[in-house]
Design a protein around this motif. Structure first.
Motif: not given
Length: 418
Positions: A376-384, A308-314
């Motif tokens: 607190p932030q669980d989006g697949a694009g949130v690298m922090t 996938p393209g999102n960093p967390v999913a990667v």
């Protein structure tokens, strides 16, 4: 380089578990065939290509485990204290040949060879010396503090099987056996690239609608930590024809092609069409979140993985899918990381039939049990959410409503990137 058929990754089942994906990889990907002989100093992390048999006993001779006094157990008084004449002194590296042992005690030091006949060593702090004699307390067991030849490993015993990924402790054993080099599998060459007109190289000017390419930096490091060699193809732009040509070119000199993003069905996701033009592509519907269908394919006989393209999913899909492929190519068996139990510090809801990995930080609870707190932030694009947490809690497929306080498996990031 192993050549795969275009249907090697075909899968006709419904939603696939992570374990099924790893098993299919083991069945359909062949290890790199080439081998190399490398010096022991360069062998950390390499995979053995042959069985290693001990060529000598380790230790090679019986020796003392402590500083003390070597005796024959048969010379000790059956009850109470023993008093023996002190004869001789043997240091580590000295020759013990010809040293008398019958009815006497011999001063020995750690690592010193045991004199012939002696089988037990008293620690020096337990012994009293007086006028050429030693007083030895009762209660010591026969063989105490003495290390027999071959105690560690015996001559002819298998030290390592082929396929062992060498660790520092393994190198110590090989050195102890006198080895200076080992035969290892060649590292797989993994070609990685990112696609997208919006991507810019870090350090370059950032276009108004652009973002810096973050995934490739993570993939480079994760591929290297998995024991493979990186072939960095940089950023490829959204041009279907050049993409197909670059993929075909990469397949000629790599053992795996790995990409992130661009494999969905959107109008601007050109990697999917390029792979299908240069080879074959299937989507593995793996029951995992974060993540989505992982693209598996074959280009010119070389396996292809589209993450996938999102960093967390990667990060997550590499840890559980791509690592299994690289392990197989490396000639070793993929070993899933072993989780540790922690207490969930929050309630959670999820869909049934999907394994979810939630980013958490750990801290000891009031009772000393480790508690996992959700970022607190669980989006697949949130690298922090990866940089500010300690790892992932694993929530099984059958769970839907998870109560706070439940004990769940936890995987530290170090386990997922080792």
């Amino acid at each position: 380089m192993a050549q795969l058929s275009n249907d090697s990754f075909a899968f006709g089942g419904p939603l696939m578990s992570i374990e099924q994906a790893a098993a299919l990889v083991g069945e359909r990907v062949q290890p790199v065939a080439e081998t190399q002989t490398v010096a022991l100093a360069e062998a950390d992390g390499r995979v053995l290509a042959e069985e290693v048999v001990a060529g000598l006993d380790l230790p090679p001779f019986a020796n003392s485990a402590v500083d003390g006094y070597a005796v024959r157990f048969a010379d000790l008084a059956p009850d109470g204290e023993s008093r023996l004449a002190l004869v001789g002194r043997i240091a580590a590296g000295s020759d013990a040949a010809g040293v008398a042992t019958e009815g006497v005690a011999v001063r020995v030091f750690t690592g010193a060879p045991m004199p012939a006949g002696a089988d037990t060593v008293f620690m020096q702090e337990d012994v009293t010396e007086e006028d050429g004699f030693v007083r030895l307390p009762s209660g010591l067991k026969p063989g105490a503090n003495a290390r027999p030849a071959g105690e560690d490993i015996a001559r002819g015993e298998i030290a390592f099987a082929a396929g062992q990924r060498l660790r520092p402790q393994d190198l110590a054993l090989l050195a102890g056996l006198g080895r200076t080099s080992v035969l290892v599998c060649r590292k797989p060459r993994v070609a990685i690239f990112s696609t997208g007109d919006e991507l810019a190289e870090p350090g370059q000017p950032l276009p108004a609608a652009g973002i810096y390419d973050a995934n490739r930096a993570a993939l480079r490091a994760m591929v290297q930590r998995a024991g493979a060699e990186v072939v960095d193809l940089g950023i490829l732009r959204d041009e279907p024809q050049s993409l197909a040509a670059r993929l075909a070119e990469a397949a000629q000199d790599s053992d795996l092609i790995l990409t992130s993003g661009g494999v969905s069905t959107g109008e601007e996701d050109h990697v999917k069409a390029a792979v299908e033009s240069a080879g074959s592509l299937v989507f593995w519907r793996i029951g995992i979140k974060p993540g989505r269908p992982v693209a598996m394919g074959v280009i010119g006989g070389t396996p292809f993985i589209g993450l996938p393209g999102n960093p967390v999913a990667v990060f997550v899909t590499f840890a559980f899918v791509a690592r299994a492929v690289i392990a197989r190519l490396s000639g070793t068996q993929y070993k899933p990381p072993v989780p540790l139990p922690v207490r969930l510090g929050f309630p959670y809801r999820k869909k049934e039939g999907r394994r979810e990995y939630v980013r958490v930080s750990l801290a000891p609870g009031a009772d000393g049990i480790i508690v996992a707190s959700k970022h607190p932030q669980d989006g697949a694009g949130v690298m922090t959410s990866l940089t500010r947490t300690d790892g992932l809690v694993e929530l099984a497929e059958e769970l839907t409503k998870i109560e706070e306080g439940r004990i769940v498996p936890f995987l530290a990031y170090d386990l997922l990137t080792a």
